[in-house]
Design a protein around this motif. Sequence first.
Motif, PDB file in Angstrom:
ATOM      1  N   ASP A  86       0.838  -1.207   0.000  1.00 22.77           N
ATOM      2  CA  ASP A  86       0.000   0.000   0.000  1.00 22.77           C
ATOM      3  C   ASP A  86       0.867   1.249   0.000  1.00 22.77           C
ATOM      4  O   ASP A  86       0.554   2.246   0.619  1.00 22.77           O
ATOM      5  N   GLU A  87       1.989   1.167  -0.698  1.00 19.84           N
ATOM      6  CA  GLU A  87       2.924   2.280  -0.747  1.00 19.84           C
ATOM      7  C   GLU A  87       3.054   2.768  -2.181  1.00 19.84           C
ATOM      8  O   GLU A  87       3.125   1.978  -3.106  1.00 19.84           O
ATOM      9  N   VAL A  88       3.082   4.068  -2.330  1.00 17.52           N
ATOM     10  CA  VAL A  88       3.245   4.686  -3.638  1.00 17.52           C
ATOM     11  C   VAL A  88       4.557   5.447  -3.642  1.00 17.52           C
ATOM     12  O   VAL A  88       4.870   6.159  -2.683  1.00 17.52           O
TER      13      VAL A  88
ATOM     14  N   THR B  28      16.674  14.109  -8.968  1.00 22.16           N
ATOM     15  CA  THR B  28      15.290  13.788  -8.632  1.00 22.16           C
ATOM     16  C   THR B  28      15.188  13.521  -7.137  1.00 22.16           C
ATOM     17  O   THR B  28      16.195  13.293  -6.471  1.00 22.16           O
ATOM     18  N   VAL B  29      13.965  13.530  -6.647  1.00 23.15           N
ATOM     19  CA  VAL B  29      13.709  13.222  -5.241  1.00 23.15           C
ATOM     20  C   VAL B  29      12.651  12.130  -5.195  1.00 23.15           C
ATOM     21  O   VAL B  29      11.601  12.244  -5.849  1.00 23.15           O
ATOM     22  N   LEU B  30      12.911  11.078  -4.447  1.00 21.32           N
ATOM     23  CA  LEU B  30      11.983   9.967  -4.286  1.00 21.32           C
ATOM     24  C   LEU B  30      11.270  10.102  -2.949  1.00 21.32           C
ATOM     25  O   LEU B  30      11.916  10.215  -1.900  1.00 21.32           O
ATOM     26  N   VAL B  31       9.931  10.109  -2.995  1.00 20.09           N
ATOM     27  CA  VAL B  31       9.115  10.180  -1.781  1.00 20.09           C
ATOM     28  C   VAL B  31       8.157   8.996  -1.805  1.00 20.09           C
ATOM     29  O   VAL B  31       7.438   8.800  -2.780  1.00 20.09           O
ATOM     30  N   LYS B  32       8.154   8.216  -0.734  1.00 26.45           N
ATOM     31  CA  LYS B  32       7.244   7.078  -0.617  1.00 26.45           C
ATOM     32  C   LYS B  32       6.176   7.410   0.412  1.00 26.45           C
ATOM     33  O   LYS B  32       6.480   7.971   1.453  1.00 26.45           O
TER      34      LYS B  32
ATOM     35  N   VAL C 245      -1.735   6.190   5.109  1.00 25.16           N
ATOM     36  CA  VAL C 245      -1.623   6.564   6.519  1.00 25.16           C
ATOM     37  C   VAL C 245      -0.215   6.997   6.932  1.00 25.16           C
ATOM     38  O   VAL C 245      -0.031   7.485   8.031  1.00 25.16           O
ATOM     39  N   ARG C 246       0.750   6.841   6.062  1.00 23.73           N
ATOM     40  CA  ARG C 246       2.136   7.136   6.435  1.00 23.73           C
ATOM     41  C   ARG C 246       2.798   8.048   5.394  1.00 23.73           C
ATOM     42  O   ARG C 246       2.690   7.818   4.200  1.00 23.73           O
ATOM     43  N   ASN C 247       3.448   9.083   5.859  1.00 25.25           N
ATOM     44  CA  ASN C 247       4.247   9.994   5.045  1.00 25.25           C
ATOM     45  C   ASN C 247       3.458  10.946   4.152  1.00 25.25           C
ATOM     46  O   ASN C 247       4.043  11.601   3.300  1.00 25.25           O
ATOM     47  N   VAL C 248       2.165  11.058   4.324  1.00 30.67           N
ATOM     48  CA  VAL C 248       1.395  12.016   3.516  1.00 30.67           C
ATOM     49  C   VAL C 248       1.785  13.457   3.868  1.00 30.67           C
ATOM     50  O   VAL C 248       2.035  14.256   2.957  1.00 30.67           O
ATOM     51  N   PRO C 249       1.895  13.838   5.146  1.00 31.33           N
ATOM     52  CA  PRO C 249       2.335  15.206   5.435  1.00 31.33           C
ATOM     53  C   PRO C 249       3.737  15.484   4.876  1.00 31.33           C
ATOM     54  O   PRO C 249       4.006  16.576   4.373  1.00 31.33           O
ATOM     55  N   GLU C 250       4.621  14.486   4.953  1.00 34.94           N
ATOM     56  CA  GLU C 250       5.967  14.644   4.418  1.00 34.94           C
ATOM     57  C   GLU C 250       5.934  14.804   2.901  1.00 34.94           C
ATOM     58  O   GLU C 250       6.668  15.624   2.335  1.00 34.94           O
ATOM     59  N   LEU C 251       5.070  14.046   2.234  1.00 34.62           N
ATOM     60  CA  LEU C 251       4.897  14.174   0.785  1.00 34.62           C
ATOM     61  C   LEU C 251       4.506  15.593   0.421  1.00 34.62           C
ATOM     62  O   LEU C 251       5.070  16.200  -0.494  1.00 34.62           O
ATOM     63  N   PHE C 252       3.560  16.170   1.153  1.00 32.96           N
ATOM     64  CA  PHE C 252       3.121  17.527   0.842  1.00 32.96           C
ATOM     65  C   PHE C 252       4.189  18.562   1.168  1.00 32.96           C
ATOM     66  O   PHE C 252       4.324  19.565   0.458  1.00 32.96           O
ATOM     67  N   SER C 253       4.976  18.341   2.206  1.00 32.36           N
ATOM     68  CA  SER C 253       6.079  19.253   2.491  1.00 32.36           C
ATOM     69  C   SER C 253       7.087  19.256   1.339  1.00 32.36           C
ATOM     70  O   SER C 253       7.554  20.313   0.899  1.00 32.36           O
TER      71      SER C 253
END
Length: 135
Positions: free
Chosen positions: A17-19, A48-52, A56-64
């Motif tokens: 369930d990780e993108v 490039t930058v890889l964000v996973k 429920v996990r890392n969504v706030p970090e993704l938006f930052s």
Amino acid sequence: YGFALEVNEEQNGYCSDEVSFIFPLPRDSAAELRAGLLGTAGYKCSGTVLVKATHVRNVPELFSVLRLMVADGHEVLQTMKAYPDIRDVHAIKTISLRNECLALYTLWRHACAKCTSSEILDEPSVVAAFCRCVE
């Protein structure tokens, strides 16, 4: 914010369930500052930058990360001047309304390109479709 995938399984059947999102690192007047903020948070910056993220996990970090990636050089410099205590990208919670809309649009564009056929449309048509979805 949220997203969902119809199929997200590895070859062995495990569903994490990780993108993974891969964003190009902008090359502008704030490129070094941007790379420093990303590097301090543990991201490797090699063009490039890889964000996973999961639902429920890392969504706030993704938006930052998205906020920083879509900010123009002036916005990055102004944000750092206004908030000198920011040490890494995850501390960026807002930059501007324009930036927030662009971050949402960028995520939508990356996540929904196939389902909306946006890759075959011109940019103004895609932006208009996004704006209709937001309304």
